[in-house]
Write a protein that holds these residues in place. Sequence first.
Motif, PDB file in Angstrom:
ATOM      1  N   PHE A  61       0.145  -0.599  -0.255  1.00  0.00           N
ATOM      2  CA  PHE A  61       0.352   0.188   0.114  1.00  0.00           C
ATOM      3  C   PHE A  61       1.246   1.627  -0.356  1.00  0.00           C
ATOM      4  N   GLY A  62       1.195   1.945  -0.920  1.00  0.00           N
ATOM      5  CA  GLY A  62       1.127   3.507  -1.092  1.00  0.00           C
ATOM      6  C   GLY A  62       0.331   4.344  -1.629  1.00  0.00           C
ATOM      7  N   TYR A  63       0.478   5.695  -0.546  1.00  0.00           N
ATOM      8  CA  TYR A  63      -0.178   6.665  -0.630  1.00  0.00           C
ATOM      9  C   TYR A  63       0.300   7.463  -0.952  1.00  0.00           C
ATOM     10  N   ARG A  64       0.257   9.322  -2.020  1.00  0.00           N
ATOM     11  CA  ARG A  64       1.072  10.064  -1.796  1.00  0.00           C
ATOM     12  C   ARG A  64      -0.439  11.306  -2.344  1.00  0.00           C
TER      13      ARG A  64
ATOM     14  N   VAL B 205      -5.667   5.096  -7.122  1.00  0.00           N
ATOM     15  CA  VAL B 205      -6.182   5.221  -5.754  1.00  0.00           C
ATOM     16  C   VAL B 205      -6.557   4.821  -5.013  1.00  0.00           C
ATOM     17  N   VAL B 206      -6.486   5.446  -3.533  1.00  0.00           N
ATOM     18  CA  VAL B 206      -6.534   4.890  -2.221  1.00  0.00           C
ATOM     19  C   VAL B 206      -8.135   4.286  -2.411  1.00  0.00           C
ATOM     20  N   THR B 207      -8.476   3.034  -1.960  1.00  0.00           N
ATOM     21  CA  THR B 207      -9.804   2.098  -1.808  1.00  0.00           C
ATOM     22  C   THR B 207      -9.665   1.661  -0.715  1.00  0.00           C
ATOM     23  N   LEU B 208     -10.859   1.407   0.147  1.00  0.00           N
ATOM     24  CA  LEU B 208     -11.605   0.605   0.965  1.00  0.00           C
ATOM     25  C   LEU B 208     -12.319  -0.563   0.405  1.00  0.00           C
ATOM     26  N   PHE B 209     -11.393  -1.614  -0.055  1.00  0.00           N
ATOM     27  CA  PHE B 209     -12.519  -3.087  -0.294  1.00  0.00           C
ATOM     28  C   PHE B 209     -13.450  -3.528   0.912  1.00  0.00           C
ATOM     29  N   GLY B 210     -14.494  -3.983   0.947  1.00  0.00           N
ATOM     30  CA  GLY B 210     -15.350  -4.723   1.279  1.00  0.00           C
ATOM     31  C   GLY B 210     -15.333  -5.897   0.726  1.00  0.00           C
TER      32      GLY B 210
ATOM     33  N   HIS C  36     -15.871 -10.097   1.494  1.00  0.00           N
ATOM     34  CA  HIS C  36     -16.809 -11.140   2.232  1.00  0.00           C
ATOM     35  C   HIS C  36     -16.713 -10.342   4.267  1.00  0.00           C
ATOM     36  N   GLY C  37     -17.148  -9.231   4.575  1.00  0.00           N
ATOM     37  CA  GLY C  37     -16.950  -8.672   5.934  1.00  0.00           C
ATOM     38  C   GLY C  37     -15.832  -8.453   6.395  1.00  0.00           C
ATOM     39  N   ARG C  38     -14.670  -8.737   5.263  1.00  0.00           N
ATOM     40  CA  ARG C  38     -13.151  -7.670   5.825  1.00  0.00           C
ATOM     41  C   ARG C  38     -13.114  -6.611   4.882  1.00  0.00           C
ATOM     42  N   TYR C  39     -12.455  -5.858   5.794  1.00  0.00           N
ATOM     43  CA  TYR C  39     -11.906  -4.188   5.261  1.00  0.00           C
ATOM     44  C   TYR C  39     -10.685  -3.879   4.936  1.00  0.00           C
ATOM     45  N   ARG C  40     -10.187  -3.830   3.620  1.00  0.00           N
ATOM     46  CA  ARG C  40      -8.869  -3.922   3.959  1.00  0.00           C
ATOM     47  C   ARG C  40      -8.449  -3.006   2.806  1.00  0.00           C
ATOM     48  N   LEU C  41      -7.267  -1.501   3.397  1.00  0.00           N
ATOM     49  CA  LEU C  41      -7.276  -0.192   2.640  1.00  0.00           C
ATOM     50  C   LEU C  41      -6.414  -0.331   1.428  1.00  0.00           C
ATOM     51  N   GLY C  42      -6.305  -0.317   0.793  1.00  0.00           N
ATOM     52  CA  GLY C  42      -5.480  -0.413  -0.663  1.00  0.00           C
ATOM     53  C   GLY C  42      -5.099   0.289  -1.783  1.00  0.00           C
ATOM     54  N   MET C  43      -4.543   0.192  -2.710  1.00  0.00           N
ATOM     55  CA  MET C  43      -4.682   0.857  -4.368  1.00  0.00           C
ATOM     56  C   MET C  43      -5.031   0.527  -5.485  1.00  0.00           C
TER      57      MET C  43
ATOM     58  N   ASN D 249     -23.885  -5.595  -5.098  1.00  0.00           N
ATOM     59  CA  ASN D 249     -24.024  -7.341  -3.770  1.00  0.00           C
ATOM     60  C   ASN D 249     -22.769  -8.168  -3.769  1.00  0.00           C
ATOM     61  N   ARG D 250     -21.365  -7.901  -3.954  1.00  0.00           N
ATOM     62  CA  ARG D 250     -20.772  -9.108  -4.764  1.00  0.00           C
ATOM     63  C   ARG D 250     -19.463  -8.124  -4.173  1.00  0.00           C
ATOM     64  N   ARG D 251     -18.512  -7.162  -4.713  1.00  0.00           N
ATOM     65  CA  ARG D 251     -17.701  -6.128  -4.860  1.00  0.00           C
ATOM     66  C   ARG D 251     -17.637  -5.417  -4.284  1.00  0.00           C
ATOM     67  N   HIS D 252     -18.005  -4.549  -3.192  1.00  0.00           N
ATOM     68  CA  HIS D 252     -18.375  -3.248  -2.851  1.00  0.00           C
ATOM     69  C   HIS D 252     -17.262  -2.698  -2.548  1.00  0.00           C
ATOM     70  N   CYS D 253     -16.994  -0.919  -2.845  1.00  0.00           N
ATOM     71  CA  CYS D 253     -15.598  -0.651  -2.213  1.00  0.00           C
ATOM     72  C   CYS D 253     -16.395   1.065  -1.825  1.00  0.00           C
ATOM     73  N   ILE D 254     -15.281   1.550  -1.032  1.00  0.00           N
ATOM     74  CA  ILE D 254     -14.979   2.331  -0.532  1.00  0.00           C
ATOM     75  C   ILE D 254     -13.729   3.938  -1.698  1.00  0.00           C
ATOM     76  N   VAL D 255     -13.981   4.744  -2.408  1.00  0.00           N
ATOM     77  CA  VAL D 255     -12.991   5.096  -2.660  1.00  0.00           C
ATOM     78  C   VAL D 255     -13.343   6.545  -2.029  1.00  0.00           C
ATOM     79  N   PRO D 256     -11.879   7.158  -1.275  1.00  0.00           N
ATOM     80  CA  PRO D 256     -12.423   8.302  -0.274  1.00  0.00           C
ATOM     81  C   PRO D 256     -11.666  10.152  -1.952  1.00  0.00           C
ATOM     82  N   ALA D 257     -12.316  10.954  -0.842  1.00  0.00           N
ATOM     83  CA  ALA D 257     -11.623  12.261  -2.349  1.00  0.00           C
ATOM     84  C   ALA D 257     -11.701  13.398  -1.203  1.00  0.00           C
ATOM     85  N   SER D 258     -10.890  13.591  -1.453  1.00  0.00           N
ATOM     86  CA  SER D 258     -11.300  15.243  -0.445  1.00  0.00           C
ATOM     87  C   SER D 258     -11.987  16.155  -1.230  1.00  0.00           C
ATOM     88  N   GLY D 259     -12.587  15.871  -2.809  1.00  0.00           N
ATOM     89  CA  GLY D 259     -13.589  16.822  -2.905  1.00  0.00           C
ATOM     90  C   GLY D 259     -12.994  16.194  -4.841  1.00  0.00           C
ATOM     91  N   PHE D 260     -14.298  16.542  -5.444  1.00  0.00           N
ATOM     92  CA  PHE D 260     -14.024  16.515  -6.724  1.00  0.00           C
ATOM     93  C   PHE D 260     -14.765  17.631  -7.510  1.00  0.00           C
TER      94      PHE D 260
END
Length: 230
Positions: free
Chosen positions: A30-33, A44-49, A51-58, A95-106
């Motif tokens: 995982f690398g972020y700038r 992009v930074v992504t929080l993957f859902g 099967h009940g696990r949360y993983r922060l990656g790219m 209903n299988r592979r959801h994620c959150i993409v964090p953003a400061s703004g768009f």
Amino acid sequence: MCGRFGFYELSHFIEQLRQLELPFEEAPGFGYRQSWNIAPGSSVVTLFGDHGRYRLGMARWGLIPHWSKEMPKNRPINARAESLAVKPFFRHMLNRRHCIVPASGFYEWKPAGEKRKEPWYIHRRDDRPMALAGLWDEWQPPGPPSPPLRTCTIITTGANREMKPVHDRMPVILEEAEWAAWLDSSNRDTTRLLDPADEKALDLWPVSTMVNNPRNDTPECIERVAESAS
């Protein structure tokens, strides 16, 4: 739609996850700038859902479905909420592979006179990072063995009243109380979360056309400028 955004507040986003008691692990490598001008095709930074696990990656921004035999020419950066269940590109991830993409703004581009568009920056009025609803998939490139490629798309919906003067679409911005529900892809009722942001939740202003070039990636991209006369 959402075709450009910035994210420069990872520590704030991680603090939100801890406050919400959403335990996560960092993906290997995982690398972020900080970035004020993220373009399609970027990692992009992504929080993957998962099967009940949360993983922060790219993830690479621009979806490649796992069933693609080769790199497709069309790699959607956005998915319309209204058609997720019927579009072949997306329905296998709903209903299988959801994620959150964090953003400061768009950013969005507003028509400003004949053949001109003016960039605007949109962010939360409370200055918290946005959590953009997304879908992700993992694609194995053909040829010699290589690591699978994770890609994502950002879900859009109709604009709320604040956004309509600028554009008729906007990304789905999840409120903190909705994060866990969206990431739980086994929940068949998550589409109810894919609505416009609350009124008065956002602040927006015109910015310099320097943001039109993704090579310009500095805090000056989000500085307010005078609105052009239409």
